[in-house]
Design a protein around this motif. Structure first.
Motif, mmCIF file in Angstrom:
data_model
loop_
_atom_site.group_PDB
_atom_site.id
_atom_site.type_symbol
_atom_site.label_atom_id
_atom_site.label_comp_id
_atom_site.label_asym_id
_atom_site.label_seq_id
_atom_site.Cartn_x
_atom_site.Cartn_y
_atom_site.Cartn_z
ATOM 1 N N SER A 45 0.836 -1.196 0.000
ATOM 2 C CA SER A 45 0.000 0.000 0.000
ATOM 3 C C SER A 45 0.872 1.248 0.000
ATOM 4 O O SER A 45 1.890 1.313 0.703
ATOM 5 C CB SER A 45 -0.918 0.017 1.229
ATOM 6 O OG SER A 45 -1.592 1.265 1.340
ATOM 7 N N ILE B 56 -4.305 4.168 5.056
ATOM 8 C CA ILE B 56 -4.112 2.849 5.657
ATOM 9 C C ILE B 56 -2.934 2.935 6.613
ATOM 10 O O ILE B 56 -1.842 3.359 6.239
ATOM 11 C CB ILE B 56 -3.863 1.784 4.580
ATOM 12 C CG1 ILE B 56 -5.114 1.629 3.702
ATOM 13 C CG2 ILE B 56 -3.488 0.442 5.201
ATOM 14 C CD1 ILE B 56 -4.926 0.681 2.536
ATOM 15 N N GLN C 76 -1.980 0.256 8.813
ATOM 16 C CA GLN C 76 -1.360 -1.036 9.056
ATOM 17 C C GLN C 76 -2.044 -2.067 8.170
ATOM 18 O O GLN C 76 -3.242 -1.947 7.877
ATOM 19 C CB GLN C 76 -1.515 -1.446 10.535
ATOM 20 C CG GLN C 76 -0.805 -2.733 10.922
ATOM 21 C CD GLN C 76 -1.057 -3.117 12.378
ATOM 22 O OE1 GLN C 76 -1.703 -2.391 13.114
ATOM 23 N NE2 GLN C 76 -0.544 -4.262 12.786
ATOM 24 N N LEU C 77 -1.282 -3.064 7.720
ATOM 25 C CA LEU C 77 -1.897 -4.145 6.953
ATOM 26 C C LEU C 77 -1.200 -5.460 7.261
ATOM 27 O O LEU C 77 -0.044 -5.497 7.671
ATOM 28 C CB LEU C 77 -1.904 -3.849 5.457
ATOM 29 C CG LEU C 77 -0.576 -3.646 4.711
ATOM 30 C CD1 LEU C 77 0.048 -4.974 4.322
ATOM 31 C CD2 LEU C 77 -0.808 -2.810 3.471
ATOM 32 N N ASP C 78 -1.944 -6.549 7.047
ATOM 33 C CA ASP C 78 -1.419 -7.883 7.300
ATOM 34 C C ASP C 78 -2.312 -8.882 6.575
ATOM 35 O O ASP C 78 -3.327 -8.512 5.981
ATOM 36 C CB ASP C 78 -1.387 -8.181 8.803
ATOM 37 C CG ASP C 78 -0.350 -9.222 9.176
ATOM 38 O OD1 ASP C 78 0.142 -9.927 8.270
ATOM 39 O OD2 ASP C 78 -0.043 -9.345 10.376
ATOM 40 N N TYR D 291 -6.601 -4.781 7.125
ATOM 41 C CA TYR D 291 -5.969 -3.463 7.188
ATOM 42 C C TYR D 291 -6.706 -2.563 8.180
ATOM 43 O O TYR D 291 -7.880 -2.766 8.483
ATOM 44 C CB TYR D 291 -5.902 -2.807 5.804
ATOM 45 C CG TYR D 291 -7.237 -2.478 5.172
ATOM 46 C CD1 TYR D 291 -7.851 -1.247 5.389
ATOM 47 C CD2 TYR D 291 -7.871 -3.396 4.333
ATOM 48 C CE1 TYR D 291 -9.063 -0.940 4.795
ATOM 49 C CE2 TYR D 291 -9.088 -3.099 3.738
ATOM 50 C CZ TYR D 291 -9.679 -1.862 3.970
ATOM 51 O OH TYR D 291 -10.882 -1.562 3.390
ATOM 52 N N ARG D 292 -5.963 -1.577 8.689
ATOM 53 C CA ARG D 292 -6.518 -0.626 9.666
ATOM 54 C C ARG D 292 -6.457 0.776 9.087
ATOM 55 O O ARG D 292 -5.427 1.210 8.571
ATOM 56 C CB ARG D 292 -5.718 -0.682 10.976
ATOM 57 C CG ARG D 292 -6.185 0.311 12.044
ATOM 58 C CD ARG D 292 -5.508 0.036 13.385
ATOM 59 N NE ARG D 292 -4.060 0.173 13.318
ATOM 60 C CZ ARG D 292 -3.387 1.298 13.615
ATOM 61 N NH1 ARG D 292 -4.033 2.369 13.974
ATOM 62 N NH2 ARG D 292 -2.068 1.326 13.538
ATOM 63 N N THR D 293 -7.578 1.497 9.168
ATOM 64 C CA THR D 293 -7.640 2.877 8.724
ATOM 65 C C THR D 293 -8.548 3.660 9.663
ATOM 66 O O THR D 293 -9.689 3.264 9.913
ATOM 67 C CB THR D 293 -8.132 2.993 7.263
ATOM 68 O OG1 THR D 293 -8.238 4.368 6.901
ATOM 69 C CG2 THR D 293 -9.456 2.300 7.050
ATOM 70 N N LEU E 96 -4.690 -0.246 -1.890
ATOM 71 C CA LEU E 96 -4.270 -1.576 -1.484
ATOM 72 C C LEU E 96 -4.070 -2.392 -2.752
ATOM 73 O O LEU E 96 -4.984 -2.523 -3.568
ATOM 74 C CB LEU E 96 -5.320 -2.226 -0.583
ATOM 75 C CG LEU E 96 -4.910 -3.480 0.175
ATOM 76 C CD1 LEU E 96 -3.723 -3.209 1.087
ATOM 77 C CD2 LEU E 96 -6.079 -4.011 0.992
#
Length: 212
Positions: A115, A140, A142-144, A154-156, A120
């Motif tokens: 990202s 965004i 964080q992503l995993d 993902y965190r937004t 993404l």
């Protein structure tokens, strides 16, 4: 370029290596260097004083970052670009050269999720194909990957979202947690979502069970 020293752990001796470079890493038991030549960066295998060039890159502030399955990955910290390289492919070694500030490999090591902050994307190595999965108006953070199956997490703005990528044409997504200020962790079995959150009372460890 700067001088590079090698340390023999067994004998506790230090020796000056017969070349200079900006960065050094190892690949397949050999030393790999990133150096500067004229107005570009050069990624090479190093064999004594001889350099075997893999590819040329624009000048940048690079660092080696973890890669999988026989690949080399570089991150340009100034331009926020992720470069994925296959050293065995001398005709076209650069597989990915994209703007990215976050990235994560799927456990299969075949799919890279990345990202630039507001989009993404994924790169599938086995078919050498990149695809934009979604675009967002909020960054965004964080992503995993979900440990089981094929879903991106993902965190937004404090909301953690799961995006299902399991062979579907229309991607479905669902919110797993909202109003979460801290980073998240997924348990290896995918059953629990956790976060370390700073509150007025101090740091708190929060967990939430995920449905099967």
């Amino acid at each position: 370029d700067v001088s590079i020293s090698g340390i023999d752990v067994d004998s506790a001796t230090v020796a000056l290596l017969p070349y200079s470079a900006d960065l050094v890493s190892t690949y397949d038991g050999r030393e790999m260097t990133l150096s500067t030549s004229s107005n570009r960066a050069v990624l090479s295998y190093q064999e004594g004083t001889t350099a075997s060039i893999i590819t040329y890159l624009p000048l940048g502030d690079y660092e080696f970052v973890p890669a999988h399955s026989g690949l080399v990955s570089l991150h340009d910290k100034n331009r926020h670009r992720l470069i994925l390289i296959d050293p065995s492919n001398r005709e076209q070694p650069i597989l990915v050269n994209e703007e990215a500030s976050l990235w994560a490999w799927h456990p299969s090591n075949d799919v890279l999720l990345f990202s630039s902050g507001y989009d993404l994307k994924r790169y599938v190595r086995s078919i050498h194909e990149s695809q934009t999965l979604t675009r967002l108006s909020t960054p965004i953070e964080q992503l995993d990957w979900f440990p089981l199956g094929n879903a991106a997490i993902y965190r937004t703005q404090g909301t953690i979202t799961a995006l299902n990528l399991d062979g579907v044409t229309i991607l479905s997504q669902s919110a797993l947690w909202t109003d979460l200020a801290g980073s998240f962790w997924l348990s290896p079995d995918g059953a629990t979502l956790s976060s370390l959150v700073e509150t007025q009372e101090g740091w708190q460890w929060w967990t939430r069970k995920l449905q099967n």
